[in-house]
Design a protein around this motif. Structure first.
Motif, PDB file in Angstrom:
ATOM      1  N   ALA A 456       0.816  -1.212   0.000  1.00 29.18           N
ATOM      2  CA  ALA A 456       0.000   0.000   0.000  1.00 29.18           C
ATOM      3  C   ALA A 456       0.854   1.267   0.000  1.00 29.18           C
ATOM      4  O   ALA A 456       0.426   2.304  -0.525  1.00 29.18           O
ATOM      5  CB  ALA A 456      -0.926   0.003   1.218  1.00 29.18           C
ATOM      6  N   ARG A 457       2.046   1.194   0.582  1.00 32.03           N
ATOM      7  CA  ARG A 457       2.890   2.389   0.738  1.00 32.03           C
ATOM      8  C   ARG A 457       3.582   2.786  -0.557  1.00 32.03           C
ATOM      9  O   ARG A 457       3.882   3.966  -0.785  1.00 32.03           O
ATOM     10  CB  ARG A 457       3.925   2.130   1.844  1.00 32.03           C
ATOM     11  CG  ARG A 457       4.930   3.256   2.077  1.00 32.03           C
ATOM     12  CD  ARG A 457       4.251   4.552   2.512  1.00 32.03           C
ATOM     13  NE  ARG A 457       5.226   5.573   2.847  1.00 32.03           N
ATOM     14  CZ  ARG A 457       5.856   6.348   1.962  1.00 32.03           C
ATOM     15  NH1 ARG A 457       5.629   6.196   0.664  1.00 32.03           N
ATOM     16  NH2 ARG A 457       6.714   7.272   2.363  1.00 32.03           N
ATOM     17  N   VAL A 458       3.879   1.832  -1.442  1.00 33.85           N
ATOM     18  CA  VAL A 458       4.580   2.164  -2.682  1.00 33.85           C
ATOM     19  C   VAL A 458       3.662   2.991  -3.581  1.00 33.85           C
ATOM     20  O   VAL A 458       2.437   2.975  -3.448  1.00 33.85           O
ATOM     21  CB  VAL A 458       5.045   0.901  -3.431  1.00 33.85           C
ATOM     22  CG1 VAL A 458       6.003   0.089  -2.584  1.00 33.85           C
ATOM     23  CG2 VAL A 458       3.854   0.053  -3.883  1.00 33.85           C
ATOM     24  N   CYS A 459       4.283   3.714  -4.492  1.00 31.05           N
ATOM     25  CA  CYS A 459       3.541   4.487  -5.487  1.00 31.05           C
ATOM     26  C   CYS A 459       3.685   3.790  -6.837  1.00 31.05           C
ATOM     27  O   CYS A 459       4.812   3.531  -7.289  1.00 31.05           O
ATOM     28  CB  CYS A 459       4.087   5.911  -5.561  1.00 31.05           C
ATOM     29  SG  CYS A 459       3.209   6.971  -6.727  1.00 31.05           S
ATOM     30  N   ARG A 460       2.571   3.476  -7.453  1.00 32.84           N
ATOM     31  CA  ARG A 460       2.591   2.785  -8.751  1.00 32.84           C
ATOM     32  C   ARG A 460       2.355   3.823  -9.846  1.00 32.84           C
ATOM     33  O   ARG A 460       1.273   4.393  -9.964  1.00 32.84           O
ATOM     34  CB  ARG A 460       1.531   1.685  -8.765  1.00 32.84           C
ATOM     35  CG  ARG A 460       1.759   0.657  -7.654  1.00 32.84           C
ATOM     36  CD  ARG A 460       0.734  -0.464  -7.655  1.00 32.84           C
ATOM     37  NE  ARG A 460       0.857  -1.273  -6.446  1.00 32.84           N
ATOM     38  CZ  ARG A 460       1.731  -2.265  -6.286  1.00 32.84           C
ATOM     39  NH1 ARG A 460       2.557  -2.568  -7.281  1.00 32.84           N
ATOM     40  NH2 ARG A 460       1.785  -2.953  -5.158  1.00 32.84           N
ATOM     41  N   PRO A 462       2.246   5.445 -13.822  1.00 33.73           N
ATOM     42  CA  PRO A 462       1.806   5.032 -15.158  1.00 33.73           C
ATOM     43  C   PRO A 462       2.953   4.365 -15.913  1.00 33.73           C
ATOM     44  O   PRO A 462       4.102   4.825 -15.863  1.00 33.73           O
ATOM     45  CB  PRO A 462       1.403   6.356 -15.811  1.00 33.73           C
ATOM     46  CG  PRO A 462       1.059   7.252 -14.670  1.00 33.73           C
ATOM     47  CD  PRO A 462       1.986   6.869 -13.562  1.00 33.73           C
ATOM     48  N   GLY A 463       2.663   3.295 -16.568  1.00 35.52           N
ATOM     49  CA  GLY A 463       3.699   2.552 -17.262  1.00 35.52           C
ATOM     50  C   GLY A 463       4.266   1.412 -16.451  1.00 35.52           C
ATOM     51  O   GLY A 463       5.120   0.670 -16.925  1.00 35.52           O
ATOM     52  N   GLY A 464       3.839   1.292 -15.168  1.00 34.21           N
ATOM     53  CA  GLY A 464       4.245   0.152 -14.365  1.00 34.21           C
ATOM     54  C   GLY A 464       5.367   0.400 -13.381  1.00 34.21           C
ATOM     55  O   GLY A 464       5.732  -0.501 -12.611  1.00 34.21           O
ATOM     56  N   ALA A 465       5.953   1.608 -13.348  1.00 31.52           N
ATOM     57  CA  ALA A 465       7.039   1.883 -12.406  1.00 31.52           C
ATOM     58  C   ALA A 465       6.510   1.856 -10.970  1.00 31.52           C
ATOM     59  O   ALA A 465       5.384   2.265 -10.693  1.00 31.52           O
ATOM     60  CB  ALA A 465       7.678   3.230 -12.700  1.00 31.52           C
ATOM     61  N   VAL A 466       7.346   1.347 -10.051  1.00 36.12           N
ATOM     62  CA  VAL A 466       7.010   1.285  -8.628  1.00 36.12           C
ATOM     63  C   VAL A 466       8.057   2.088  -7.858  1.00 36.12           C
ATOM     64  O   VAL A 466       9.257   1.812  -7.972  1.00 36.12           O
ATOM     65  CB  VAL A 466       6.974  -0.170  -8.118  1.00 36.12           C
ATOM     66  CG1 VAL A 466       6.628  -0.200  -6.640  1.00 36.12           C
ATOM     67  CG2 VAL A 466       5.975  -0.994  -8.914  1.00 36.12           C
ATOM     68  N   THR A 467       7.621   3.072  -7.087  1.00 38.19           N
ATOM     69  CA  THR A 467       8.561   3.928  -6.368  1.00 38.19           C
ATOM     70  C   THR A 467       8.195   4.001  -4.889  1.00 38.19           C
ATOM     71  O   THR A 467       7.077   3.680  -4.487  1.00 38.19           O
ATOM     72  CB  THR A 467       8.569   5.353  -6.951  1.00 38.19           C
ATOM     73  OG1 THR A 467       7.284   5.949  -6.751  1.00 38.19           O
ATOM     74  CG2 THR A 467       8.886   5.327  -8.439  1.00 38.19           C
ATOM     75  N   LEU A 468       9.145   4.444  -4.090  1.00 42.78           N
ATOM     76  CA  LEU A 468       8.912   4.765  -2.680  1.00 42.78           C
ATOM     77  C   LEU A 468       9.247   6.233  -2.505  1.00 42.78           C
ATOM     78  O   LEU A 468      10.420   6.635  -2.562  1.00 42.78           O
ATOM     79  CB  LEU A 468       9.783   3.897  -1.766  1.00 42.78           C
ATOM     80  CG  LEU A 468       9.162   2.616  -1.226  1.00 42.78           C
ATOM     81  CD1 LEU A 468      10.175   1.829  -0.415  1.00 42.78           C
ATOM     82  CD2 LEU A 468       7.923   2.898  -0.380  1.00 42.78           C
ATOM     83  N   THR A 487      16.379   1.980   1.355  1.00 46.33           N
ATOM     84  CA  THR A 487      14.986   1.677   1.694  1.00 46.33           C
ATOM     85  C   THR A 487      14.340   0.815   0.618  1.00 46.33           C
ATOM     86  O   THR A 487      13.647  -0.164   0.920  1.00 46.33           O
ATOM     87  CB  THR A 487      14.198   2.977   1.887  1.00 46.33           C
ATOM     88  OG1 THR A 487      14.865   3.791   2.862  1.00 46.33           O
ATOM     89  CG2 THR A 487      12.790   2.690   2.371  1.00 46.33           C
ATOM     90  N   ASN A 488      14.562   1.164  -0.665  1.00 46.87           N
ATOM     91  CA  ASN A 488      14.003   0.357  -1.752  1.00 46.87           C
ATOM     92  C   ASN A 488      14.516  -1.076  -1.704  1.00 46.87           C
ATOM     93  O   ASN A 488      13.744  -2.036  -1.844  1.00 46.87           O
ATOM     94  CB  ASN A 488      14.347   0.982  -3.104  1.00 46.87           C
ATOM     95  CG  ASN A 488      13.402   2.096  -3.501  1.00 46.87           C
ATOM     96  OD1 ASN A 488      12.983   2.892  -2.666  1.00 46.87           O
ATOM     97  ND2 ASN A 488      13.064   2.176  -4.780  1.00 46.87           N
TER      98      ASN A 488
END
Length: 720
Positions: A456-460, A462-468, A487-488
């Motif tokens: 839930a905390r990660v940011c998804r 557009p295009g499928g990238a996953v960030t913190l 952290t990642n």
């Protein structure tokens, strides 16, 4: 007692002069503990200049650079787990009534260590058995009194404190008055946590019952005995002529409403315990000595050729051994090892990264208590996640016994979320070392709930990238950033561990859960460029270059204390290792060239304002074969608590650095590989040139080994 007892300098810290400037420092250095009970090394009679009941409002601040309130002395009696609620600092460890109190007067002249008549002073803590000695001559108006003190906390009688006193009139004649006491006028960080205090003093005993504002109740009993074991009154009055000696023993006991084994003891039960203790005489000390010997047999490290390093390592091991409770997983080891009020008795990521390895590789039973603590506090971690609007479990940056966030500073509390992944790393580290499947099954709720938080905390994107986004890494001087590499990496590994554990335990999971864990983990890894110098975070290169020459004129003091927080947060100034924590923990995942490039890039920006920093860089320098730098950084770590001039232990020892020093020897110079990177004990030693040999014991995969290193050769023998 032996007034002229010789001490092995490698196994003791000795203070040879009493000076107000250093009193508080030695209170931290001389801390004693039985695991259950912890005390600072304060004088029994206290100092007249140090008010222990001062009331004031301590505000949230950066404790790394905060100026302490008590300059000369601060008593400390702690039962880990007994907490109070501070209006600004949240839940904190309570400084309990001072049960060591003993007032001494000679013909009306009260003993105070600042009197000009104190001579031949010596105080010494023996690491081998945890005994603190104090010897001095007291020249009064009536004559010369030779005073000898010995005190210890028997490990086999965890609730008991033993204090022994000898007063010999070497010349003259005087009336000595000894008053036993328990001082209840003690505050914690300037705050009175005692909601109710009841004191008693009858039939030769001093007692008190206090209740904290967090609902804990503590009962204390203290009694004086003569040399024959006879109970004396709370006040002893004796006229001594030249050559005569008065010997006394003070025994004290503590019990709390949190006690698990024997429960909350009544005064009569405590009195029976003290009577049994005095009747056992010297056997109490000998049993204590035997228990310490068993601990040292597993944990001891022998360095031939360097007395300074040997002493520092022994100092570190002693404090690591005394500060852990072997019987209670409801508490961990706080940041000051229960030797001071700083950090409020809270638990950090230090637990998994700096402390756990020592216990795991020397005494796995103690290590299990630390990882079980995180299982115990899962409800608090889930409450934290809910408070931030997330499902699952979010472990606090600063934890107390409740497991809920206790950090009063929003920067760290809100953003230093890597601790949640560090907790999972510690659980997996223990499981791989112990192979305890039952433990892993018990830990599954932690793994699953922390995974739900990360999902839930990660940011998804557009295009499928996953960030913190919006995090703070271990560095702490880059306040808010996206995709902090450490952290990642740790969050991704935490998700992978959860997937492995679910499959290993055959645990059913909702459809698509394991796939989501692995896809998210891969996305987090893909958001960091791992090809060359590892970027600390997105756009790290856009932060300003720090002007250390202008902004940091006094290098003996922290950089963070000489600049504004605004300036600190916008320049490339690092408090401690951040990116470099990754090759330290996972050397097999990075090439030697990548480690070298990353080290060379980040080191010039590193201020080492944190006590966690120097030892990590030392270990990496050993691996990079940079012997001179490794040794200089190792020495820097040794001085953090043991340098009298720096007085680093005044607010309590830096227990994470103690664990780091052990790692510096074993994982650095001895070159031991992490258990999760090998199937058997593996060493690549690179000892300092002046070290003739190094030997120690380690436990791996449930087996104990004796390791001897000379030069670049390691000899490993399995111990049956």
């Amino acid at each position: 007692m032996n007034y002229l007892k010789p001490f092995d300098p490698a196994y003791c810290v000795e203070e040879e002069r009493n000076c107000r400037r250093y009193t508080k420092y030695y209170e931290g250095v001389f801390a004693q503990g039985s695991g259950y009970l912890q005390i600072r090394g304060s004088y029994e009679e206290g100092l007249a200049c140090a008010d222990q009941g001062e009331l004031y409002m301590r505000m949230p601040a950066n404790v790394t650079i905060e100026k302490p309130r008590h300059p000369y002395s601060k008593w400390g009696v702690y039962v880990p787990g007994v907490t109070g609620i501070h209006p600004m600092l949240k839940e904190e460890l309570v400084n309990l009534p001072y049960l060591l109190k003993l007032d001494v007067t000679a013909d009306g002249e009260k003993l105070d260590m600042e009197l000009p008549g104190i001579h031949n002073y010596r105080r010494c803590l023996d690491f081998r058995d945890g005994v603190l000695y104090r010897d001095f001559d007291w020249r009064t108006e009536s004559g010369l009194v030779r005073c000898q003190y010995r005190r210890f906390l028997p490990r086999q009688l965890k609730r008991v404190v033993v204090q022994e006193f000898s007063f010999q009139v070497a010349s003259g004649r005087c009336r000595l008055t000894i008053e036993n006491g328990i001082d209840c006028k003690v505050t914690t960080n300037g705050y009175n946590h005692f909601k109710k205090v009841e004191e008693s003093g009858e039939a030769g005993r001093r007692g008190c019952v206090v209740q904290t504002d967090n609902g804990d109740s503590i009962r204390m009993l203290s009694m004086l005995f003569d040399s024959q074991g006879k109970v004396l009154g709370p006040v002893v009055d004796s006229v001594l002529r030249e050559g005569e000696t008065l010997k006394l023993t003070k025994l004290s006991a503590v019990s709390t409403s949190r006690d698990l084994d024997a429960g909350y003891l009544e005064f009569d039960q405590m009195e029976a315990l003290l009577a049994e203790t005095i009747n056992r005489g010297e056997r109490v000390y000998l049993e204590n000595k035997a228990q310490w010997a068993r601990l040292w047999k597993r944990a001891g490290v022998s360095i031939v050729g360097d007395e300074t390093a040997q002493k520092a390592v022994n100092f570190s091991i002693y404090h690591l051994l005394r500060s852990v409770n072997p019987d209670d997983s409801r508490v961990a080891v706080c940041a000051k090892g229960y030797s001071g009020e700083a950090y409020f008795g809270h638990f950090f990521w230090d637990t998994e990264v700096y402390l756990l390895p020592f216990y795991l590789y020397t005494n796995p039973e103690l290590a299990k208590k630390l990882v079980e603590f995180r299982i115990q506090t899962l409800p608090g971690a889930m409450a934290n996640a809910k408070a931030y609007g997330y499902p699952g479990a979010r472990y606090p940056w600063e934890s107390s016994v409740s497991g809920e966030e206790q950090c009063p500073n929003w920067q760290y509390a809100d953003h230093e979320i890597h601790v949640t992944a560090d907790v999972v790393h510690g659980i997996w580290h223990y499981y791989q070392a112990a192979g305890d499947m039952e433990f892993l099954k018990n830990a599954l709720p932690v793994l699953k709930e922390t995974a739900r938080y990360w999902l839930a905390r990660v940011c998804r994107r557009p295009g499928g990238a996953v960030t913190l986004d919006g995090v703070m890494g271990p560095d702490e001087y880059i306040c808010l950033c996206n995709n902090n590499a450490y952290t990642n990496f740790m969050a991704a590994r935490s998700l992978e561990i959860t997937a492995w554990a679910l499959e290993l335990c055959g645990e059913a999971a909702e459809p698509g859960f394991i796939e989501d864990l692995r896809e998210t983990a891969q996305g987090l890894m893909n958001s960091v460029d791992w090809s060359g110098v590892i970027p600390q975070c997105d756009h790290f290169e856009d932060y300003e270059e720090p002007d250390f020459e202008t902004m940091w004129p006094d290098r003996s003091k922290p950089f963070g204390g000489q600049v504004s927080q605004e300036y600190n947060y916008r320049v490339k100034a690092l408090k401690q290792a951040d990116v470099l924590m990754l090759p330290y923990l996972f050397p097999e995942r990075f090439s030697a060239e990548q480690i070298r490039q990353s080290y060379d890039f980040y080191y010039p920006y590193t201020t080492h304002d944190s006590s966690l920093s120097a030892i990590i860089h030392s270990i990496l320098c050993v691996r990079l074969e940079r012997d001179r730098e490794a040794w200089e950084l190792f020495q820097r770590a040794l001085e953090i608590d043991l340098s009298e001039a720096k007085m680093g232990a005044a607010e309590g020892v830096h227990i994470a650095n103690c664990g780091g020093i052990w790692q510096g020897v074993i994982l650095g110079f001895a070159g031991m590989k992490w258990e999760y990177d090998c199937d058997q004990p593996t060493f690549y030693p690179r000892l300092p040139k002046h070290w003739k040999s190094l030997s120690f014991s380690v436990c791996m995969k449930g087996e104990f080994y004796r390791v001897s290193i000379c030069g670049d050769q390691a000899h490993v023998i399995k111990v049956e």
